[in-house]
Scaffold this motif. Structure first.
Motif, mmCIF file in Angstrom:
data_model
loop_
_atom_site.group_PDB
_atom_site.id
_atom_site.type_symbol
_atom_site.label_atom_id
_atom_site.label_comp_id
_atom_site.label_asym_id
_atom_site.label_seq_id
_atom_site.Cartn_x
_atom_site.Cartn_y
_atom_site.Cartn_z
ATOM 1 N N VAL A 1 67.898 4.375 36.198
ATOM 2 C CA VAL A 1 69.071 5.256 36.473
ATOM 3 C C VAL A 1 69.444 3.489 36.845
ATOM 4 C CG1 VAL A 1 68.418 6.174 38.333
ATOM 5 C CG2 VAL A 1 70.143 6.452 37.211
ATOM 6 N N ILE A 2 70.704 3.632 36.537
ATOM 7 C CA ILE A 2 71.880 2.732 37.240
ATOM 8 C C ILE A 2 72.771 3.877 38.333
ATOM 9 C CG2 ILE A 2 73.997 1.360 37.266
ATOM 10 C CD1 ILE A 2 72.304 -0.120 35.217
ATOM 11 N N LEU A 3 73.051 3.722 39.082
ATOM 12 C CA LEU A 3 73.852 4.490 40.194
ATOM 13 C C LEU A 3 74.905 3.587 40.803
ATOM 14 C CD1 LEU A 3 74.340 6.985 41.676
ATOM 15 C CD2 LEU A 3 73.221 6.380 43.150
ATOM 16 N N LEU A 4 76.441 4.179 40.691
ATOM 17 C CA LEU A 4 77.320 4.106 40.969
ATOM 18 C C LEU A 4 78.231 4.456 42.041
ATOM 19 C CD1 LEU A 4 77.128 1.792 38.724
ATOM 20 C CD2 LEU A 4 79.724 0.736 39.040
ATOM 21 N N PRO A 5 77.681 4.526 43.342
ATOM 22 C CA PRO A 5 78.289 5.379 44.360
ATOM 23 C C PRO A 5 79.769 5.147 44.506
ATOM 24 C CG PRO A 5 76.376 3.732 45.538
ATOM 25 C CD PRO A 5 76.499 3.605 44.063
ATOM 26 N N PRO B 1 55.916 -5.445 40.012
ATOM 27 C CA PRO B 1 55.937 -4.518 39.469
ATOM 28 C C PRO B 1 55.034 -3.260 39.974
ATOM 29 C CG PRO B 1 53.898 -6.440 39.400
ATOM 30 C CD PRO B 1 54.791 -6.843 40.294
ATOM 31 N N GLY B 2 55.540 -2.155 39.342
ATOM 32 C CA GLY B 2 55.081 -0.819 39.838
ATOM 33 C C GLY B 2 55.605 -0.855 40.660
ATOM 34 N N LYS B 3 54.953 -0.151 41.871
ATOM 35 C CA LYS B 3 55.374 0.358 43.471
ATOM 36 C C LYS B 3 55.833 -0.794 43.725
ATOM 37 C CE LYS B 3 51.115 1.694 45.410
ATOM 38 N NZ LYS B 3 50.028 2.386 46.042
ATOM 39 N N LEU B 4 55.807 -1.733 43.864
ATOM 40 C CA LEU B 4 56.460 -2.754 44.599
ATOM 41 C C LEU B 4 57.737 -2.878 44.419
ATOM 42 C CD1 LEU B 4 53.896 -5.869 43.987
ATOM 43 C CD2 LEU B 4 53.894 -4.341 45.337
ATOM 44 N N LEU B 5 58.539 -2.425 43.392
ATOM 45 C CA LEU B 5 59.911 -2.345 43.353
ATOM 46 C C LEU B 5 60.714 -1.073 42.924
ATOM 47 C CD1 LEU B 5 62.376 -3.088 44.244
ATOM 48 C CD2 LEU B 5 62.254 -4.711 42.435
ATOM 49 N N THR B 6 60.846 0.055 43.522
ATOM 50 C CA THR B 6 60.948 1.508 42.280
ATOM 51 C C THR B 6 62.506 1.449 43.197
ATOM 52 O OG1 THR B 6 60.148 2.827 44.791
ATOM 53 C CG2 THR B 6 58.960 2.173 42.557
ATOM 54 N N ASN B 7 63.631 0.709 44.069
ATOM 55 C CA ASN B 7 64.293 1.070 44.656
ATOM 56 C C ASN B 7 65.548 -0.351 44.547
ATOM 57 O OD1 ASN B 7 66.647 1.817 45.731
ATOM 58 N ND2 ASN B 7 66.389 2.321 47.046
ATOM 59 N N LEU B 8 66.284 -0.153 43.781
ATOM 60 C CA LEU B 8 66.828 -1.489 44.131
ATOM 61 C C LEU B 8 68.158 -1.928 44.472
ATOM 62 C CD1 LEU B 8 67.158 -5.322 42.937
ATOM 63 C CD2 LEU B 8 67.552 -4.437 40.353
ATOM 64 N N ILE B 9 69.257 -2.211 44.963
ATOM 65 C CA ILE B 9 70.148 -2.632 45.236
ATOM 66 C C ILE B 9 71.246 -3.899 45.420
ATOM 67 C CG2 ILE B 9 71.852 -1.285 47.719
ATOM 68 C CD1 ILE B 9 69.371 0.442 48.781
ATOM 69 N N VAL C 1 70.711 0.919 42.149
ATOM 70 C CA VAL C 1 72.580 1.143 43.249
ATOM 71 C C VAL C 1 73.387 -0.038 43.717
ATOM 72 C CG1 VAL C 1 73.543 2.001 45.251
ATOM 73 C CG2 VAL C 1 70.558 2.825 44.572
ATOM 74 N N ILE C 2 74.462 0.462 42.050
ATOM 75 C CA ILE C 2 75.162 -1.379 42.678
ATOM 76 C C ILE C 2 77.032 -0.701 43.788
ATOM 77 C CG2 ILE C 2 76.624 -3.046 40.835
ATOM 78 C CD1 ILE C 2 74.356 -2.302 38.669
ATOM 79 N N LEU C 3 76.689 -1.857 44.169
ATOM 80 C CA LEU C 3 77.290 -1.191 45.748
ATOM 81 C C LEU C 3 79.353 -1.806 45.334
ATOM 82 C CD1 LEU C 3 75.067 -0.796 48.542
ATOM 83 C CD2 LEU C 3 75.941 1.088 47.219
ATOM 84 N N ASP C 4 79.496 -1.737 44.350
ATOM 85 C CA ASP C 4 80.541 -2.833 43.753
ATOM 86 C C ASP C 4 81.206 -2.019 42.722
ATOM 87 O OD1 ASP C 4 82.736 -4.663 42.805
ATOM 88 O OD2 ASP C 4 80.879 -6.216 43.398
#
Length: 685
Positions: free
Chosen positions: A493-497, A590-598, A657-660
């Motif tokens: 999912v891409i989230l734009l807060p 890969p895998g659980k090394l990255l599950t949350n990209l900001i 998560v894209i904070l722009d």
């Protein structure tokens, strides 16, 4: 169309058989329609199915399509059948190593196709064993700091003799610092193939293997250097099938390669050394070299006479160029040089070239002189000096050759001067585009060219990369996009807060510090990408004060940071990586090394460099809009690459998560969003 120019049934069957064998050897293999499409299209392009002579393709292959195996399957059988070399050029060391250590050995072992392959590296990546021996035989040649490395050199010599070291920088058995490596590395002056003592040096042995291999792996820079040198290492382009991987890097790599710089201040310092060298060589070389040594001194005086007026002009110009003490660069608008420089450019370039030609003859003569051990000591010093002075001459020739080229309106070069902390001035020149050079040297000459990448299109179009590479006039050009097989909708999912400030606002950094903790999930692998190194440090300092443990780019080597991150994630600990632009490409977590990209903000480059400013100027002079034509395409490509860090395997899951908020508030935002992989979207209002 002649059937000889098409894909024969025999070749088709060979490709199908090889693919079937590879499928059987791959664990958990399942059919990939995208990969099949890649193989068929690439093979048809290379075989001449679409055009008898103009065999060229732009191929965008998303993450997970199996691009490397696809281009090996499509090109190796045709290269062998038509007796062409397959040259695979990559932009990064990481992909070169993956190809040479993993993909190609796997392909050769399981495809049933016999061939030899070789990794081709530049000369400076190899040690000159004779130079190494000279330092061990004559330890008094070493400076005090180099004496501390004496045991390192002994270890290297033993490793070479036992063949546990291949003699190159990439397989060093122990750490060797930059200065020590430079003192033993191969260059044309120390390590000439005409000198019998050097015929068994690693560089010349490696070059000999090039002739025996059917598949050669190079980097973009070496490919360009070899084409510019008239195919000194690789076969002529008409005898090569090229696969240019990570092809979106080729335009920038080309600009770097064809750029030039040279010091303007105090030319007498190094030219006087050249005169002293000529005098010393009279004692060493036979009488037959006297004519060349006299020529060398004449050319040296001529060059000094040409450079002196340039140096004197600096006094007049420097106060205008650098009115502020903090200013370190001055760009010549529209590439317009001072009149004196324009007048002197061609004579300086010509004289530097003549001097280099004589130096080359003298170097060859030195290699033919039989020396006693006592004289070897002296020759080693002279060769060291010769190499450094040749480098100075090459820089002067390269710079003034570019400065001698007349600039039409708008200019097609960026030209500027830079001032260092000691007040020394260096002049620079860089082409704004290498499209014409690539077309002339490579694309119009090659037997076939496949250019591929995960990010070749910009805003869903190939037009930008066609323009950058000069491919608009190719009647046989084929394009293909194959999307990633990953289940983006289900897995990410891409989230734009909702946010109060745009990244251009002064208060944005404070808002970042306030909002980021809400998205730093516990027991997860997180990567936070910043567009500014300064902003990353500000945020890191504030979050550490709040108790967060962070791994921040620049505080340790990239390898060390990633190793710590992996350890944390494998033990289900919270691990937060902070990085800038270099972490947004070529990073595989890969895998659980990255599950949350900001992604903190869109990676717009600030057009402060002379090259970027000159490119913007040229677009404006043509009546264009630099923001629309340069900034938006470059940023869209970087954003796609950054988002490509999240899902690296089909089973991976996570969020971006894209904070722009500019992605939803600006007119270009929707187009950028639509270029991203089809993740689910959550936009807060």
């Amino acid at each position: 169309m002649s059937t000889a120019q098409m894909l024969s049934e025999t070749l088709k069957q060979q490709i199908r058989d090889a693919q079937q064998k590879l499928k059987s050897a791959l664990p958990n293999y399942h059919n990939r329609p995208g990969q099949n499409k890649l193989i068929a299209q690439m093979a048809n392009i290379v075989a001449g199915h679409y055009h008898r002579h103009d065999r060229i393709g732009l191929i965008e292959a998303g993450t997970g399509t199996g691009k490397s195996l696809a281009y090996l399957l499509a090109t190796v059988p045709i290269a062998l059948a038509r007796q062409k070399k397959l040259v695979i050029a990559t932009a990064t060391v990481a992909l070169q190593e993956q190809l040479v250590n993993k993909d190609i050995p796997f392909f050769r072992q399981h495809s049933g196709i016999e061939f030899e392959y070789n990794l081709v590296k530049g000369r400076s990546r190899y040690a000159c064993i004779e130079r190494l021996k000279q330092q061990l035989i004559q330890p008094d040649l070493l400076t005090s700091s180099e004496r501390n490395h004496f045991t390192v050199l002994e270890t290297l010599q033993q490793a070479w003799q036992q063949r546990s070291w291949l003699g190159d920088r990439d397989t060093l058995p122990l750490a060797v610092d930059e200065a020590l490596w430079h003192s033993i590395s191969a260059d044309p002056y120390h390590c000439s193939k005409h000198d019998k003592r050097h015929q068994q040096c690693p560089f010349h042995l490696a070059r000999a293997e090039v002739n025996d291999a059917q598949v050669l792996v190079v980097n973009h820079s070496l490919l360009l250097a070899d084409l510019a040198a008239g195919n000194a290492i690789l076969p002529p382009p008409e005898d090569c099938i090229y696969v240019i991987d990570e092809a979106h890097h080729l335009p920038a790599c080309g600009r770097d390669y064809f750029a030039a710089f040279a010091q303007l201040s105090q030319p007498h310092v190094w030219l006087d050394k050249l005169g002293q060298l000529a005098h010393q060589l009279i004692q060493t070389l036979p009488e037959s070299s006297l004519k060349d040594l006299l020529k060398l001194d004449d050319y040296r005086n001529e060059l000094l006479g040409l450079l002196k007026p340039i140096e004197r002009s600096l006094t007049e110009w420097q106060s205008r160029w650098f009115p502020e003490t903090s200013q370190t660069e001055y760009r010549f608008e529209h590439a317009a040089l001072p009149a004196l420089w324009q007048k002197q450019a061609e004579p300086i370039a010509s004289c530097a070239q003549k001097t280099l030609g004589v130096l080359d003859k003298i170097s060859s003569a030195m290699g033919e002189v039989a020396l006693t051990p006592g004289k070897q000591k002296n020759q080693s010093k002279l060769l060291q000096e010769l190499s450094l002075l040749a480098q100075k001459l090459e820089q002067q020739h390269g710079l003034w050759h570019l400065y001698a080229q007349p600039q039409k309106e708008p200019a097609y070069q960026a030209r500027w001067v830079a001032k260092d902390e000691h007040g020394q001035l260096t002049a620079h020149a860089c082409p704004l585009s290498v499209a014409q050079s690539l077309e002339h040297m490579l694309f119009s000459q090659a037997y076939a060219s496949i250019l591929c990448s995960a990010t070749l299109t910009v805003l869903n179009s190939f037009e930008h990369i066609k323009f950058e590479l000069g491919l608009h006039e190719h009647p046989g050009l084929q394009t293909l996009r194959v999307d990633s097989p990953f289940a983006y909708q289900q897995n990410g999912v891409i989230l734009l807060p909702k946010m109060q400030h745009d990244p251009t606002a002064n208060a944005y950094t404070d808002e970042l510090i306030a909002i980021l903790p809400d998205y730093l999930s516990q027991h997860q692998g997180t990567l936070v990408l910043f567009a500014s190194y300064w902003q990353m440090q500000q945020v890191a300092q504030a979050l550490r004060a709040k108790g967060f443990s962070l791994l921040v780019q620049g505080e340790a080597s990239r390898q060390s940071l990633l190793s710590l991150h992996r350890q944390n994630c494998q033990h289900d600990k919270t691990s937060i990586l902070f990085g800038t632009q270099s972490f947004s490409e070529g990073l595989d977590l890969p895998g659980k090394l990255l599950t949350n990209l900001i992604i903190t903000k869109l990676p717009f480059a600030v057009p402060t460099s002379p090259l970027e400013a000159a490119m913007s100027e040229a677009v404006t002079r043509k009546g264009g809009n630099p923001f629309v034509q340069l900034a938006i395409p470059a940023t869209a490509r970087k954003l796609v690459q950054a988002c490509g860090r999240l899902l690296r395997q089909e089973q991976d899951q996570g969020r971006i998560v894209i904070l722009d908020r500019r992605l939803v508030t600006k007119s270009y935002g929707k187009a950028m969003l639509d270029t991203l992989p089809p993740f689910r979207r959550q936009i807060e209002y």
